[in-house]
Motif scaffolding. Structure first.
Motif, PDB file in Angstrom:
ATOM      1  N   ALA A  38       0.853  -1.186   0.000  1.00  0.00           N
ATOM      2  CA  ALA A  38       0.000   0.000   0.000  1.00  0.00           C
ATOM      3  C   ALA A  38       0.892   1.239   0.000  1.00  0.00           C
ATOM      4  O   ALA A  38       1.917   1.269   0.674  1.00  0.00           O
ATOM      5  N   THR A  39       0.504   2.199  -0.789  1.00  0.00           N
ATOM      6  CA  THR A  39       1.254   3.449  -0.750  1.00  0.00           C
ATOM      7  C   THR A  39       0.701   4.306   0.372  1.00  0.00           C
ATOM      8  O   THR A  39      -0.376   4.040   0.894  1.00  0.00           O
ATOM      9  N   THR A  40       1.433   5.333   0.747  1.00  0.00           N
ATOM     10  CA  THR A  40       0.969   6.160   1.858  1.00  0.00           C
ATOM     11  C   THR A  40       0.896   7.631   1.456  1.00  0.00           C
ATOM     12  O   THR A  40       0.878   8.503   2.291  1.00  0.00           O
ATOM     13  N   ALA A  41       0.859   7.866   0.145  1.00  0.00           N
ATOM     14  CA  ALA A  41       0.768   9.257  -0.311  1.00  0.00           C
ATOM     15  C   ALA A  41      -0.532   9.877   0.153  1.00  0.00           C
ATOM     16  O   ALA A  41      -1.590   9.269   0.018  1.00  0.00           O
ATOM     17  N   SER A  78     -11.935  -5.122  -3.204  1.00  0.00           N
ATOM     18  CA  SER A  78     -10.993  -6.132  -2.709  1.00  0.00           C
ATOM     19  C   SER A  78      -9.589  -5.562  -2.551  1.00  0.00           C
ATOM     20  O   SER A  78      -8.830  -5.981  -1.684  1.00  0.00           O
ATOM     21  N   ARG A  79      -9.249  -4.588  -3.369  1.00  0.00           N
ATOM     22  CA  ARG A  79      -7.891  -4.054  -3.319  1.00  0.00           C
ATOM     23  C   ARG A  79      -7.915  -2.538  -3.510  1.00  0.00           C
ATOM     24  O   ARG A  79      -8.527  -2.048  -4.458  1.00  0.00           O
ATOM     25  N   VAL A  80      -7.262  -1.825  -2.593  1.00  0.00           N
ATOM     26  CA  VAL A  80      -7.220  -0.369  -2.711  1.00  0.00           C
ATOM     27  C   VAL A  80      -5.995  -0.012  -3.556  1.00  0.00           C
ATOM     28  O   VAL A  80      -4.882   0.108  -3.050  1.00  0.00           O
ATOM     29  N   ASP A  81      -6.213   0.104  -4.861  1.00  0.00           N
ATOM     30  CA  ASP A  81      -5.091   0.377  -5.768  1.00  0.00           C
ATOM     31  C   ASP A  81      -5.213   1.790  -6.356  1.00  0.00           C
ATOM     32  O   ASP A  81      -6.054   2.581  -5.936  1.00  0.00           O
ATOM     33  N   ASP A  82      -4.351   2.073  -7.324  1.00  0.00           N
ATOM     34  CA  ASP A  82      -4.338   3.427  -7.902  1.00  0.00           C
ATOM     35  C   ASP A  82      -5.648   3.771  -8.605  1.00  0.00           C
ATOM     36  O   ASP A  82      -6.044   4.938  -8.643  1.00  0.00           O
ATOM     37  N   ASN A  83      -6.336   2.753  -9.157  1.00  0.00           N
ATOM     38  CA  ASN A  83      -7.631   3.022  -9.785  1.00  0.00           C
ATOM     39  C   ASN A  83      -8.642   3.512  -8.760  1.00  0.00           C
ATOM     40  O   ASN A  83      -9.421   4.431  -9.013  1.00  0.00           O
ATOM     41  N   VAL A 126     -22.220   8.538  -8.122  1.00  0.00           N
ATOM     42  CA  VAL A 126     -21.521   8.932  -9.346  1.00  0.00           C
ATOM     43  C   VAL A 126     -21.383   7.723 -10.279  1.00  0.00           C
ATOM     44  O   VAL A 126     -20.508   7.673 -11.137  1.00  0.00           O
ATOM     45  N   GLY A 127     -22.271   6.725 -10.063  1.00  0.00           N
ATOM     46  CA  GLY A 127     -22.381   5.619 -11.004  1.00  0.00           C
ATOM     47  C   GLY A 127     -21.431   4.458 -10.790  1.00  0.00           C
ATOM     48  O   GLY A 127     -21.327   3.581 -11.646  1.00  0.00           O
ATOM     49  N   PHE A 128     -20.725   4.431  -9.647  1.00  0.00           N
ATOM     50  CA  PHE A 128     -19.819   3.312  -9.361  1.00  0.00           C
ATOM     51  C   PHE A 128     -20.413   2.429  -8.265  1.00  0.00           C
ATOM     52  O   PHE A 128     -20.648   2.899  -7.145  1.00  0.00           O
ATOM     53  N   ASN A 129     -20.612   1.170  -8.601  1.00  0.00           N
ATOM     54  CA  ASN A 129     -21.268   0.234  -7.693  1.00  0.00           C
ATOM     55  C   ASN A 129     -20.263  -0.343  -6.695  1.00  0.00           C
ATOM     56  O   ASN A 129     -20.050  -1.545  -6.632  1.00  0.00           O
ATOM     57  N   LYS A 130     -19.622   0.541  -5.925  1.00  0.00           N
ATOM     58  CA  LYS A 130     -18.547   0.123  -5.010  1.00  0.00           C
ATOM     59  C   LYS A 130     -18.779   0.658  -3.604  1.00  0.00           C
ATOM     60  O   LYS A 130     -19.351   1.732  -3.433  1.00  0.00           O
ATOM     61  N   GLN A 131     -18.299  -0.100  -2.608  1.00  0.00           N
ATOM     62  CA  GLN A 131     -18.449   0.309  -1.214  1.00  0.00           C
ATOM     63  C   GLN A 131     -17.375   1.335  -0.845  1.00  0.00           C
ATOM     64  O   GLN A 131     -16.371   1.020  -0.215  1.00  0.00           O
ATOM     65  N   LEU A 132     -17.626   2.554  -1.257  1.00  0.00           N
ATOM     66  CA  LEU A 132     -16.675   3.648  -1.031  1.00  0.00           C
ATOM     67  C   LEU A 132     -17.456   4.919  -0.745  1.00  0.00           C
ATOM     68  O   LEU A 132     -18.357   5.284  -1.511  1.00  0.00           O
ATOM     69  N   ILE A 133     -17.139   5.567   0.380  1.00  0.00           N
ATOM     70  CA  ILE A 133     -17.774   6.848   0.692  1.00  0.00           C
ATOM     71  C   ILE A 133     -16.706   7.845   1.131  1.00  0.00           C
ATOM     72  O   ILE A 133     -15.646   7.452   1.623  1.00  0.00           O
ATOM     73  N   ILE A 134     -16.994   9.125   0.935  1.00  0.00           N
ATOM     74  CA  ILE A 134     -16.090  10.174   1.398  1.00  0.00           C
ATOM     75  C   ILE A 134     -16.909  11.183   2.193  1.00  0.00           C
ATOM     76  O   ILE A 134     -18.093  11.395   1.898  1.00  0.00           O
ATOM     77  N   ILE A 135     -16.291  11.749   3.226  1.00  0.00           N
ATOM     78  CA  ILE A 135     -16.983  12.818   3.937  1.00  0.00           C
ATOM     79  C   ILE A 135     -15.997  13.931   4.278  1.00  0.00           C
ATOM     80  O   ILE A 135     -14.806  13.702   4.462  1.00  0.00           O
ATOM     81  N   GLY A 145      -5.577   1.737   2.062  1.00  0.00           N
ATOM     82  CA  GLY A 145      -5.866   0.330   2.266  1.00  0.00           C
ATOM     83  C   GLY A 145      -5.618  -0.148   3.684  1.00  0.00           C
ATOM     84  O   GLY A 145      -5.695  -1.342   3.960  1.00  0.00           O
ATOM     85  N   ARG A 146      -5.344   0.785   4.586  1.00  0.00           N
ATOM     86  CA  ARG A 146      -5.092   0.394   5.981  1.00  0.00           C
ATOM     87  C   ARG A 146      -6.398   0.275   6.758  1.00  0.00           C
ATOM     88  O   ARG A 146      -7.253   1.162   6.673  1.00  0.00           O
TER      89      ARG A 146
END
Ligand code: NI
Length: 194
Positions: free
Chosen positions: A2-5, A37-42, A67-76, A134-135
């Protein structure tokens, strides 16, 4: 590895949001989102675009299905006026516990513009999730962040905040005023135990 940038996204409004919003009545908002499954650059690229889209529209939370992506991702980000306070990114979030205390608060949604109504939710939650690197994280939230996270996590289950509004009259009025259809609301059954 995992990167840490750190995520460097300026809290500014762009001339055009990089991602297109989906609105109440759109089927993508009613589908359950899939685990990442994987937190990558995409994934990180999607996070950056979601942040830019959210800031452009003055939102304090956004879920990938909006925004049309069927993924378990949220931002606040409840600190839009504080450029150095980072947003919180939650990947595959899971609520570990909720307070017994219930809070009533007004909510809105970028997928239902100009509709603001009161919703009851637990005042505090404990959540496990993966961050943008990804942590694994485990954190307690209360007040506004707790409300926003619950609202955004609902999106991952195909639930919209209007499904939780108790006042039918106010709901129908507010929706029709903005050109939305009351038939697109799917009331959450009350008293349902998990
Ligand atoms: Ni929303």
């Amino acid at each position: 590895m995992a990167t840490t940038a750190p995520l460097l996204v300026e809290k500014v409004k762009l001339a055009k949001a990089p991602l297109e919003m989906h609105y109440l009545g759109d089927r993508v908002l009613r589908q359950p989102a899939k685990r990442i499954s994987r937190v990558d650059d995409n994934v990180r690229e999607l996070i950056v675009k979601m942040l830019q889209t959210m800031y452009t529209q003055d939102g304090i939370g956004l879920a990938a299905p909006q925004v049309g992506f069927n993924k378990q991702l949220i931002i606040i980000d409840v600190a839009l006026d504080e450029p150095t306070v980072p947003p919180v990114v939650l990947i595959n979030p899971k609520i570990l516990g909720s307070s017994r205390e219930i809070a009533l608060g007004q909510e809105g949604c970028l997928s239902i513009p100009n509709v603001f109504l009161d919703v009851k939710r637990p005042a505090a939650i404990e959540v496990s999730y993966k961050d943008e690197n990804g942590r694994p994280q485990k954190r307690r939230f209360d007040g506004l962040p707790a409300r926003v996270i619950q609202h955004e996590m609902d999106h991952l289950n195909g639930v919209m905040f209007v499904d939780r509004v108790e006042s039918d009259i106010e709901l129908t009025q507010a929706l029709s005023k903005e050109g939305f259809a009351a038939k697109d609301v799917r009331p959450v059954k009350k008293g349902k135990k998990k």
